[in-house]
Write a protein that holds these residues in place. Structure first.
Motif, PDB file in Angstrom:
ATOM      1  N   ARG A  21       0.824  -1.213   0.000  1.00 39.38           N
ATOM      2  CA  ARG A  21       0.000   0.000   0.000  1.00 39.38           C
ATOM      3  C   ARG A  21       0.856   1.260   0.000  1.00 39.38           C
ATOM      4  NH1 ARG A  21      -3.344  -1.484   5.244  1.00 39.38           N
ATOM      5  NH2 ARG A  21      -1.213  -2.118   5.753  1.00 39.38           N
ATOM      6  N   ASP A  22       2.037   1.175   0.598  1.00 37.63           N
ATOM      7  CA  ASP A  22       2.945   2.324   0.592  1.00 37.63           C
ATOM      8  C   ASP A  22       3.347   2.681  -0.827  1.00 37.63           C
ATOM      9  OD1 ASP A  22       2.840   2.395   3.332  1.00 37.63           O
ATOM     10  OD2 ASP A  22       4.750   1.363   3.640  1.00 37.63           O
ATOM     11  N   GLY A  23       3.610   1.666  -1.637  1.00 34.64           N
ATOM     12  CA  GLY A  23       4.006   1.897  -3.018  1.00 34.64           C
ATOM     13  C   GLY A  23       2.941   2.630  -3.803  1.00 34.64           C
ATOM     14  N   MET A  24       1.682   2.280  -3.587  1.00 35.87           N
ATOM     15  CA  MET A  24       0.590   2.956  -4.286  1.00 35.87           C
ATOM     16  C   MET A  24       0.499   4.414  -3.855  1.00 35.87           C
ATOM     17  SD  MET A  24      -1.739   2.951  -6.512  1.00 35.87           S
ATOM     18  CE  MET A  24      -1.860   1.200  -6.913  1.00 35.87           C
ATOM     19  N   GLY A  25       0.678   4.679  -2.563  1.00 35.26           N
ATOM     20  CA  GLY A  25       0.645   6.059  -2.078  1.00 35.26           C
ATOM     21  C   GLY A  25       1.726   6.907  -2.717  1.00 35.26           C
ATOM     22  N   LEU A  26       2.923   6.353  -2.864  1.00 37.00           N
ATOM     23  CA  LEU A  26       4.021   7.084  -3.486  1.00 37.00           C
ATOM     24  C   LEU A  26       3.760   7.343  -4.968  1.00 37.00           C
ATOM     25  CD1 LEU A  26       7.023   5.234  -1.788  1.00 37.00           C
ATOM     26  CD2 LEU A  26       6.132   7.510  -1.239  1.00 37.00           C
ATOM     27  N   GLU A  27       3.142   6.386  -5.635  1.00 34.03           N
ATOM     28  CA  GLU A  27       2.809   6.570  -7.047  1.00 34.03           C
ATOM     29  C   GLU A  27       1.812   7.711  -7.225  1.00 34.03           C
ATOM     30  OE1 GLU A  27       0.751   4.124 -10.753  1.00 34.03           O
ATOM     31  OE2 GLU A  27       1.564   3.007  -9.048  1.00 34.03           O
ATOM     32  N   ILE A  28       0.816   7.777  -6.343  1.00 37.75           N
ATOM     33  CA  ILE A  28      -0.175   8.855  -6.417  1.00 37.75           C
ATOM     34  C   ILE A  28       0.490  10.214  -6.172  1.00 37.75           C
ATOM     35  CG2 ILE A  28      -2.232   9.819  -5.318  1.00 37.75           C
ATOM     36  CD1 ILE A  28      -3.086   6.898  -4.739  1.00 37.75           C
ATOM     37  N   LEU A  29       1.419  10.257  -5.213  1.00 39.62           N
ATOM     38  CA  LEU A  29       2.134  11.508  -4.937  1.00 39.62           C
ATOM     39  C   LEU A  29       2.899  11.980  -6.167  1.00 39.62           C
ATOM     40  CD1 LEU A  29       3.837  11.563  -1.403  1.00 39.62           C
ATOM     41  CD2 LEU A  29       2.019  13.022  -2.278  1.00 39.62           C
ATOM     42  N   ARG A  30       3.610  11.073  -6.812  1.00 39.49           N
ATOM     43  CA  ARG A  30       4.395  11.435  -7.991  1.00 39.49           C
ATOM     44  C   ARG A  30       3.490  11.955  -9.106  1.00 39.49           C
ATOM     45  NH1 ARG A  30       7.412   6.577  -7.128  1.00 39.49           N
ATOM     46  NH2 ARG A  30       6.362   5.636  -8.934  1.00 39.49           N
ATOM     47  N   GLN A  31       2.322  11.353  -9.230  1.00 41.69           N
ATOM     48  CA  GLN A  31       1.384  11.808 -10.246  1.00 41.69           C
ATOM     49  C   GLN A  31       0.883  13.222  -9.967  1.00 41.69           C
ATOM     50  OE1 GLN A  31      -1.637   8.776 -10.167  1.00 41.69           O
ATOM     51  NE2 GLN A  31      -0.420   7.323 -11.389  1.00 41.69           N
ATOM     52  N   ASN A  32       1.024  13.658  -8.732  1.00 43.65           N
ATOM     53  CA  ASN A  32       0.585  15.002  -8.342  1.00 43.65           C
ATOM     54  C   ASN A  32       1.763  15.949  -8.114  1.00 43.65           C
ATOM     55  OD1 ASN A  32      -2.584  15.193  -7.738  1.00 43.65           O
ATOM     56  ND2 ASN A  32      -1.862  13.105  -7.314  1.00 43.65           N
ATOM     57  N   GLY A  33       2.881  15.657  -8.766  1.00 41.65           N
ATOM     58  CA  GLY A  33       3.985  16.615  -8.814  1.00 41.65           C
ATOM     59  C   GLY A  33       4.930  16.624  -7.638  1.00 41.65           C
ATOM     60  N   VAL A  34       4.938  15.568  -6.818  1.00 41.42           N
ATOM     61  CA  VAL A  34       5.878  15.481  -5.702  1.00 41.42           C
ATOM     62  C   VAL A  34       6.975  14.477  -6.072  1.00 41.42           C
ATOM     63  CG1 VAL A  34       6.221  14.900  -3.266  1.00 41.42           C
ATOM     64  CG2 VAL A  34       4.112  16.054  -4.002  1.00 41.42           C
ATOM     65  N   GLU A  35       8.223  14.931  -6.098  1.00 43.20           N
ATOM     66  CA  GLU A  35       9.337  14.042  -6.387  1.00 43.20           C
ATOM     67  C   GLU A  35       9.666  13.213  -5.146  1.00 43.20           C
ATOM     68  OE1 GLU A  35      12.814  15.517  -8.335  1.00 43.20           O
ATOM     69  OE2 GLU A  35      11.705  17.200  -9.227  1.00 43.20           O
ATOM     70  N   VAL A  36       9.906  11.929  -5.346  1.00 44.66           N
ATOM     71  CA  VAL A  36      10.197  11.021  -4.237  1.00 44.66           C
ATOM     72  C   VAL A  36      11.667  10.620  -4.279  1.00 44.66           C
ATOM     73  CG1 VAL A  36       9.653   8.803  -3.167  1.00 44.66           C
ATOM     74  CG2 VAL A  36       7.829  10.167  -4.229  1.00 44.66           C
ATOM     75  N   MET A  37      12.328  10.741  -3.130  1.00 41.65           N
ATOM     76  CA  MET A  37      13.725  10.344  -2.996  1.00 41.65           C
ATOM     77  C   MET A  37      13.877   9.399  -1.815  1.00 41.65           C
ATOM     78  SD  MET A  37      15.990  13.771  -3.670  1.00 41.65           S
ATOM     79  CE  MET A  37      14.912  15.039  -3.030  1.00 41.65           C
ATOM     80  N   VAL A  38      14.817   8.486  -1.927  1.00 40.66           N
ATOM     81  CA  VAL A  38      15.140   7.565  -0.844  1.00 40.66           C
ATOM     82  C   VAL A  38      16.584   7.802  -0.429  1.00 40.66           C
ATOM     83  CG1 VAL A  38      15.559   5.139  -0.280  1.00 40.66           C
ATOM     84  CG2 VAL A  38      13.442   5.819  -1.411  1.00 40.66           C
ATOM     85  N   LEU A  39      16.789   7.937   0.877  1.00 38.28           N
ATOM     86  CA  LEU A  39      18.106   8.257   1.419  1.00 38.28           C
ATOM     87  C   LEU A  39      18.359   7.348   2.617  1.00 38.28           C
ATOM     88  CD1 LEU A  39      20.407  10.335   1.034  1.00 38.28           C
ATOM     89  CD2 LEU A  39      19.187  11.843   2.597  1.00 38.28           C
ATOM     90  N   THR A  40      19.279   6.397   2.478  1.00 36.66           N
ATOM     91  CA  THR A  40      19.505   5.427   3.552  1.00 36.66           C
ATOM     92  C   THR A  40      20.990   5.210   3.792  1.00 36.66           C
ATOM     93  OG1 THR A  40      19.186   3.111   4.225  1.00 36.66           O
ATOM     94  CG2 THR A  40      19.271   3.547   1.868  1.00 36.66           C
ATOM     95  N   SER A  41      21.328   4.942   5.022  1.00 35.08           N
ATOM     96  CA  SER A  41      22.724   4.684   5.370  1.00 35.08           C
ATOM     97  C   SER A  41      23.152   3.271   5.001  1.00 35.08           C
ATOM     98  CB  SER A  41      22.955   4.918   6.868  1.00 35.08           C
ATOM     99  OG  SER A  41      22.132   4.058   7.639  1.00 35.08           O
ATOM    100  N   GLU A  42      22.175   2.398   4.748  1.00 34.01           N
ATOM    101  CA  GLU A  42      22.486   1.015   4.386  1.00 34.01           C
ATOM    102  C   GLU A  42      22.765   0.901   2.887  1.00 34.01           C
ATOM    103  OE1 GLU A  42      22.854  -1.358   6.654  1.00 34.01           O
ATOM    104  OE2 GLU A  42      22.403   0.169   8.158  1.00 34.01           O
ATOM    105  N   ASN A  43      23.666   0.005   2.555  1.00 32.52           N
ATOM    106  CA  ASN A  43      23.979  -0.247   1.150  1.00 32.52           C
ATOM    107  C   ASN A  43      23.469  -1.641   0.802  1.00 32.52           C
ATOM    108  OD1 ASN A  43      24.947  -0.068  -1.411  1.00 32.52           O
ATOM    109  ND2 ASN A  43      27.035   0.468  -0.832  1.00 32.52           N
ATOM    110  N   SER A  44      22.159  -1.725   0.551  1.00 33.85           N
ATOM    111  CA  SER A  44      21.476  -3.007   0.426  1.00 33.85           C
ATOM    112  C   SER A  44      20.979  -3.238  -0.992  1.00 33.85           C
ATOM    113  CB  SER A  44      20.282  -3.048   1.403  1.00 33.85           C
ATOM    114  OG  SER A  44      19.421  -4.112   1.112  1.00 33.85           O
ATOM    115  N   GLU A  45      21.326  -4.388  -1.560  1.00 31.77           N
ATOM    116  CA  GLU A  45      20.844  -4.749  -2.880  1.00 31.77           C
ATOM    117  C   GLU A  45      19.341  -4.983  -2.868  1.00 31.77           C
ATOM    118  OE1 GLU A  45      20.651  -5.399  -6.860  1.00 31.77           O
ATOM    119  OE2 GLU A  45      22.306  -4.549  -5.676  1.00 31.77           O
TER     120      GLU A  45
END
Length: 385
Positions: A262-286
């Motif tokens: 459900r989180d993924g769908m929320g982020l998709e809706i945000l992007r469709q409404n002009g909000v850029e999404v960025m991910v910033l994490t200290s972990e280096n995970s594949e």
């Protein structure tokens, strides 16, 4: 006119062990002034230290700028009895005095801003002064040890608003022209200019109590600088935000993390409404890289320890600022961004210290709809604009 900065750091500290590397609002203490130096008018900033761990940290975390240089200082000049001037002399010899203005920055002054550095430099660049320093105006009454007042008449005690006060060194920023420093071998000489900083910057970090006071003052200052505007960027941590914080391991290492669809769908809706999404994490995970690729989040930055400095850099490249950011984090390494971003959110199961500073504590836990809840809040908020 080449202007360079030096941040001298010692490996050992008696008052507060490991003080320079100790986390203040989730960041090593020395990085607060380093970040401001990067975004100042200095042409280069040298972290001059005998601590190889700090050198490795600087080389890894600030690859995105060519202004920062980590330089190893001599062990015999990193003892308790070594003066700051002796360290500056060693440094200038190592770089063959390749500068016109030398700026000394103290790591124990996290209140220093790029504007303070620039004002100090301008005193010399304009040609009016040979050296300059930052000071603080205090309205406290000072006394001599013999029982006589230094700065007021006891029979005519002035009101605060009528009292000029005293100017006191806060030990934050010093600058000197090359000629003045070489001649005097001192951080200050010749015609000396003054730059006033806020009174809170007078607090020195010599004890654990000082540390707590400064950290609280710093957090409140960052929050005071917030202003409301449309949210254009959503920046998220991963573990403890996208996930429940749990990691599954097998004999070969990291095996699985749990994400909420459900989180993924929320982020998709945000992007469709002009909000850029960025991910910033200290972990280096594949695993994280693969999940973000699935979510089509192109701005995914892995292995970032100094999240504040890196995000400030990213926003500068986009000609934007923290005011346009909504940030979601759950632990101490998110604190600086939590305190600085226009809006900050944290899941219901975040650490207590983050809950204390976040603008909104979400009803849902991480990995169980917290991001979706936050997306809906942002959508409603942005409708005002």
């Amino acid at each position: 006119m080449k202007k360079i900065g030096i941040i001298p750091l010692r490996k050992e500290s008696k008052g507060i062990p490991g003080k320079n590397k100790k986390k203040m609002l989730g960041r090593p203490l020395f990085t607060w002034v380093l970040t401001e130096a990067i975004f100042s008018d200095l042409d280069a900033v040298y972290v001059f230290t005998n601590d190889e761990e700090i050198i490795h940290y600087v080389n890894r975390e600030y690859h995105w700028t060519d202004k920062v240089i980590a330089l190893l200082r001599d062990e015999n000049n990193a003892v308790d009895t070594a003066s700051t001037e002796s360290v500056m002399l060693e440094f200038t010899e190592k770089i063959d005095c390749d500068f016109e203005v030398l700026c000394l920055l103290q790591a124990t002054s996290p209140f220093t801003l790029a504007a303070d550095i620039n004002l100090t430099l301008s005193k010399i660049s304009a040609g009016a002064f040979d050296s300059a320093l930052t000071v603080v105006k205090t309205h406290r009454f000072a006394w001599n040890s013999d029982g006589t007042p230094q700065n007021y008449d006891v029979f005519n005690r002035p009101r605060r608003q009528d009292f000029e006060g005293l100017l006191i060194e806060n030990g934050a920023v010093y600058a000197s022209s090359k000629a003045a420093f070489i001649q005097s071998k001192n951080r200050l000489s010749g015609n000396i200019g003054l730059v006033e900083m806020h009174e809170e910057s007078l607090t020195e970090i010599d004890s654990v109590t000082d540390w707590v006071i400064v950290e609280n003052l710093l957090a409140e200052r960052q929050k005071r600088q917030k202003s409301n505007q449309r949210i254009n960027y959503l920046v998220l941590d991963v573990d403890g935000v996208f996930t429940d914080g749990g990691i599954y391991y097998d004999a070969n290492g990291e095996m699985a993390k749990r994400f909420d669809m459900r989180d993924g769908m929320g982020l998709e809706i945000l992007r469709q409404n002009g909000v850029e999404v960025m991910v910033l994490t200290s972990e280096n995970s594949e695993l994280v890289a693969q999940r973000m690729k699935k979510l089509q989040i192109q701005d995914t930055f892995l292995g970032v320890k100094d999240k504040y400095s890196f995000l400030k850099h990213i926003l500068a490249t986009k000609n934007s600022s923290f005011e346009s950011v909504a940030y979601v984090g759950d632990d101490v390494n998110d604190l600086a961004n939590i305190c600085c971003s226009g809006w900050s959110f944290t899941p219901a199961n975040a650490t207590d210290i983050v809950k204390q500073h976040a603008d909104i504590v979400l009803r849902n836990d991480s990995g169980t709809g917290a991001i979706r809840e936050m997306c809906e809040i942002i959508m409603k908020y942005n409708k005002r604009y």
